[in-house]
Design a protein around this motif. Sequence first.
Motif, PDB file in Angstrom:
ATOM      1  N   HIS A  74     101.123  -4.764  74.541  1.00 13.97           N
ATOM      2  CA  HIS A  74     101.181  -5.292  75.903  1.00 13.97           C
ATOM      3  C   HIS A  74      99.799  -5.653  76.439  1.00 13.97           C
ATOM      4  CE1 HIS A  74     100.716  -0.928  76.187  1.00 13.97           C
ATOM      5  NE2 HIS A  74     100.178  -1.090  77.381  1.00 13.97           N
ATOM      6  N   THR A  75      98.940  -6.169  75.549  1.00 15.95           N
ATOM      7  CA  THR A  75      97.618  -6.626  75.971  1.00 15.95           C
ATOM      8  C   THR A  75      97.717  -7.633  77.108  1.00 15.95           C
ATOM      9  OG1 THR A  75      96.578  -6.251  73.811  1.00 15.95           O
ATOM     10  CG2 THR A  75      95.567  -7.895  75.233  1.00 15.95           C
ATOM     11  N   ALA A  76      98.590  -8.621  76.973  1.00 15.51           N
ATOM     12  CA  ALA A  76      98.698  -9.677  77.987  1.00 15.51           C
ATOM     13  C   ALA A  76      99.086  -9.114  79.352  1.00 15.51           C
ATOM     14  CB  ALA A  76      99.700 -10.737  77.536  1.00 15.51           C
ATOM     15  N   SER A  77     100.020  -8.199  79.386  1.00 18.78           N
ATOM     16  CA  SER A  77     100.467  -7.652  80.670  1.00 18.78           C
ATOM     17  C   SER A  77      99.367  -6.830  81.341  1.00 18.78           C
ATOM     18  CB  SER A  77     101.732  -6.818  80.492  1.00 18.78           C
ATOM     19  OG  SER A  77     101.491  -5.706  79.647  1.00 18.78           O
ATOM     20  N   VAL A  78      98.525  -6.170  80.544  1.00 18.58           N
ATOM     21  CA  VAL A  78      97.399  -5.430  81.121  1.00 18.58           C
ATOM     22  C   VAL A  78      96.445  -6.396  81.808  1.00 18.58           C
ATOM     23  CG1 VAL A  78      95.400  -3.969  80.630  1.00 18.58           C
ATOM     24  CG2 VAL A  78      97.566  -3.546  79.451  1.00 18.58           C
ATOM     25  N   VAL A  79      96.169  -7.518  81.162  1.00 18.41           N
ATOM     26  CA  VAL A  79      95.262  -8.511  81.752  1.00 18.41           C
ATOM     27  C   VAL A  79      95.891  -9.143  82.984  1.00 18.41           C
ATOM     28  CG1 VAL A  79      93.990 -10.650  81.328  1.00 18.41           C
ATOM     29  CG2 VAL A  79      94.234  -8.957  79.486  1.00 18.41           C
ATOM     30  N   GLU A  80      97.168  -9.459  82.906  1.00 19.42           N
ATOM     31  CA  GLU A  80      97.851 -10.112  84.031  1.00 19.42           C
ATOM     32  C   GLU A  80      97.907  -9.225  85.266  1.00 19.42           C
ATOM     33  OE1 GLU A  80     100.833 -12.885  81.272  1.00 19.42           O
ATOM     34  OE2 GLU A  80     101.499 -10.948  82.078  1.00 19.42           O
ATOM     35  N   ALA A  81      97.772  -7.940  85.090  1.00 19.50           N
ATOM     36  CA  ALA A  81      97.825  -7.020  86.237  1.00 19.50           C
ATOM     37  C   ALA A  81      96.578  -7.109  87.119  1.00 19.50           C
ATOM     38  CB  ALA A  81      97.992  -5.578  85.741  1.00 19.50           C
ATOM     39  N   PHE A  82      95.511  -7.712  86.615  1.00 20.91           N
ATOM     40  CA  PHE A  82      94.294  -7.871  87.415  1.00 20.91           C
ATOM     41  C   PHE A  82      94.463  -9.054  88.360  1.00 20.91           C
ATOM     42  CE2 PHE A  82      92.610  -5.423  83.868  1.00 20.91           C
ATOM     43  CZ  PHE A  82      91.709  -4.569  84.499  1.00 20.91           C
ATOM     44  N   ASP A  83      94.257  -8.808  89.638  1.00 16.54           N
ATOM     45  CA  ASP A  83      94.407  -9.849  90.651  1.00 16.54           C
ATOM     46  C   ASP A  83      93.035 -10.399  91.014  1.00 16.54           C
ATOM     47  OD1 ASP A  83      95.390 -11.528  92.576  1.00 16.54           O
ATOM     48  OD2 ASP A  83      95.584  -9.973  94.113  1.00 16.54           O
ATOM     49  N   ASP A  84      92.489 -11.221  90.143  1.00 17.67           N
ATOM     50  CA  ASP A  84      91.175 -11.822  90.366  1.00 17.67           C
ATOM     51  C   ASP A  84      91.196 -13.227  89.779  1.00 17.67           C
ATOM     52  OD1 ASP A  84      88.375 -12.604  90.110  1.00 17.67           O
ATOM     53  OD2 ASP A  84      87.878 -10.513  90.542  1.00 17.67           O
ATOM     54  N   PRO A  85      90.986 -14.254  90.599  1.00 15.23           N
ATOM     55  CA  PRO A  85      91.084 -15.629  90.109  1.00 15.23           C
ATOM     56  C   PRO A  85      90.019 -15.973  89.065  1.00 15.23           C
ATOM     57  CG  PRO A  85      90.180 -15.576  92.334  1.00 15.23           C
ATOM     58  CD  PRO A  85      90.664 -14.191  92.037  1.00 15.23           C
ATOM     59  N   ARG A  86      89.003 -15.145  88.933  1.00 14.62           N
ATOM     60  CA  ARG A  86      87.953 -15.416  87.944  1.00 14.62           C
ATOM     61  C   ARG A  86      88.386 -15.026  86.537  1.00 14.62           C
ATOM     62  NH1 ARG A  86      83.200 -12.032  90.639  1.00 14.62           N
ATOM     63  NH2 ARG A  86      84.999 -10.620  90.814  1.00 14.62           N
ATOM     64  N   ILE A  87      89.519 -14.333  86.406  1.00 12.32           N
ATOM     65  CA  ILE A  87      90.005 -13.908  85.096  1.00 12.32           C
ATOM     66  C   ILE A  87      91.042 -14.902  84.596  1.00 12.32           C
ATOM     67  CG2 ILE A  87      91.177 -12.087  83.802  1.00 12.32           C
ATOM     68  CD1 ILE A  87      90.083 -10.088  85.828  1.00 12.32           C
ATOM     69  N   ILE A  88      90.784 -15.477  83.450  1.00  6.48           N
ATOM     70  CA  ILE A  88      91.648 -16.500  82.847  1.00  6.48           C
ATOM     71  C   ILE A  88      92.203 -15.940  81.544  1.00  6.48           C
ATOM     72  CG2 ILE A  88      91.692 -18.832  81.874  1.00  6.48           C
ATOM     73  CD1 ILE A  88      88.980 -19.149  83.641  1.00  6.48           C
ATOM     74  N   LEU A  89      93.502 -16.030  81.384  1.00 10.35           N
ATOM     75  CA  LEU A  89      94.159 -15.524  80.172  1.00 10.35           C
ATOM     76  C   LEU A  89      94.816 -16.666  79.436  1.00 10.35           C
ATOM     77  CD1 LEU A  89      95.302 -13.243  78.323  1.00 10.35           C
ATOM     78  CD2 LEU A  89      97.243 -13.102  79.924  1.00 10.35           C
ATOM     79  N   GLU A  90      94.525 -16.775  78.151  1.00  8.41           N
ATOM     80  CA  GLU A  90      95.242 -17.720  77.289  1.00  8.41           C
ATOM     81  C   GLU A  90      95.765 -16.966  76.074  1.00  8.41           C
ATOM     82  OE1 GLU A  90      94.068 -21.919  76.498  1.00  8.41           O
ATOM     83  OE2 GLU A  90      93.834 -21.238  74.421  1.00  8.41           O
ATOM     84  N   SER A  91      97.056 -17.062  75.821  1.00  6.07           N
ATOM     85  CA  SER A  91      97.674 -16.418  74.670  1.00  6.07           C
ATOM     86  C   SER A  91      97.951 -17.465  73.604  1.00  6.07           C
ATOM     87  CB  SER A  91      98.973 -15.714  75.079  1.00  6.07           C
ATOM     88  OG  SER A  91      98.702 -14.641  75.961  1.00  6.07           O
ATOM     89  N   ARG A  92      97.619 -17.109  72.365  1.00  8.66           N
ATOM     90  CA  ARG A  92      97.786 -18.037  71.245  1.00  8.66           C
ATOM     91  C   ARG A  92      98.126 -17.253  69.989  1.00  8.66           C
ATOM     92  NH1 ARG A  92      94.183 -22.105  71.273  1.00  8.66           N
ATOM     93  NH2 ARG A  92      93.657 -21.976  69.085  1.00  8.66           N
ATOM     94  N   PRO A  93      98.586 -17.938  68.928  1.00  2.59           N
ATOM     95  CA  PRO A  93      98.866 -17.239  67.668  1.00  2.59           C
ATOM     96  C   PRO A  93      97.598 -16.607  67.110  1.00  2.59           C
ATOM     97  CG  PRO A  93      99.827 -19.449  67.673  1.00  2.59           C
ATOM     98  CD  PRO A  93      98.940 -19.370  68.873  1.00  2.59           C
ATOM     99  N   ASN A  94      97.778 -15.577  66.310  1.00  2.00           N
ATOM    100  CA  ASN A  94      96.642 -14.869  65.729  1.00  2.00           C
ATOM    101  C   ASN A  94      95.947 -15.719  64.677  1.00  2.00           C
ATOM    102  OD1 ASN A  94      95.888 -12.701  63.234  1.00  2.00           O
ATOM    103  ND2 ASN A  94      95.053 -12.291  65.257  1.00  2.00           N
ATOM    104  N   LEU A  95      94.719 -16.137  64.994  1.00  2.00           N
ATOM    105  CA  LEU A  95      93.929 -16.947  64.075  1.00  2.00           C
ATOM    106  C   LEU A  95      92.554 -16.336  63.802  1.00  2.00           C
ATOM    107  CD1 LEU A  95      94.790 -20.517  65.445  1.00  2.00           C
ATOM    108  CD2 LEU A  95      95.674 -19.433  63.376  1.00  2.00           C
ATOM    109  N   GLY A  96      92.280 -15.172  64.359  1.00  2.00           N
ATOM    110  CA  GLY A  96      91.017 -14.515  64.088  1.00  2.00           C
ATOM    111  C   GLY A  96      90.021 -14.629  65.225  1.00  2.00           C
ATOM    112  N   VAL A  97      89.044 -13.722  65.189  1.00  2.00           N
ATOM    113  CA  VAL A  97      88.105 -13.609  66.307  1.00  2.00           C
ATOM    114  C   VAL A  97      87.217 -14.839  66.450  1.00  2.00           C
ATOM    115  CG1 VAL A  97      86.354 -12.393  64.929  1.00  2.00           C
ATOM    116  CG2 VAL A  97      86.451 -12.046  67.394  1.00  2.00           C
TER     117      VAL A  97
END
Length: 324
Positions: A74-97
């Motif tokens: 639930h990495t994405a949901s942890v990030v989405e819980a932050f209410d700050d417009p400066r935080i941008i989340l993009e989810s994509r398939p696993n392709l490496g760091v």
Amino acid sequence: MILALWLGSVNRPPCPWISNQLGSQALWENMELVSIIMPAFNSAEHIQEAINSVLVQTYVSWELIVINDGSTDHTASVVEAFDDPRIILESRPNLGVSVARNRGLELAKGDWVAFLDADDIWAPFKLEHQMARLSGEKVRPGLIYSDYLEFNEKGSWPAKPLKNFPHFRREGMIFDQLIQHNFIGTLSVLADKQSVLEVGGFDTNLKGPEDWDLWIKISEKKTLLFVEEPLALYRQNPAGLSKDYLNYERELEKVYQRHLLKRGTAEQIRFGRWLFYRHMAHGFARQGRHQMAVDRLESAFEQRFLAWQNLASLAYLIKKRLGF
């Protein structure tokens, strides 16, 4: 919480570059945007603490780009819980760091980019001190980095400097130093985005030392700056890539072949290979692969037979062989 140990320092006196070089409110009136790139794969356990260390930065002109690299927790949901417009989340398939960081570079709006993995931590004044140092420079460097500390679940914080090698320069045109050994922690770096893009970003064909390869390429063209102050905490993670030392050794060898063995002097090659073999000997010893550890230490002796550090490495291997 580890971060709490640093929070008491937020109101500390200004760092030397602010008090000595700025004088006025110039830093705060002309704040450049810093784009922070955070790759995350199954990072739900620690990513909240990492993001919190960004939120408390005393330098406030930043954006945080979290690239959720195919997490199944639930990495994405942890990030989405932050209410700050400066935080941008993009989810994509696993392709490496490396792919994730390069994607972050594509999304970055700032002219400066910083890198923080989802299980590491910054000091609250990390960006402030680095941006203040930059403000006093006439020539724009390729990047600025700092000392950092390491920690684990037991709370030990061993430093990781090059105290035993004072002849290594830490800033300026330091290509000759960097091809011998990687002494730059990615979590400490604040880089000029254009300098990163000019050399092609992170090499996605490398799995582990892609950051070292990037710093070498930047150092060939630009000056580097160093802040002699620990501004970040690196979490020792036994589940990380560096635990697979045989694979890690192969990947490091690619970087040595690409840079040191092509461009280094005979003495630089001997010194760099000596550091490499000792590093691998320690790693294999920690894994209980004792014959591999002995083989690598023998190679280190062949490079610099009279170096006193060889005896320290031998003692370390014996200690691990005895189960300590």
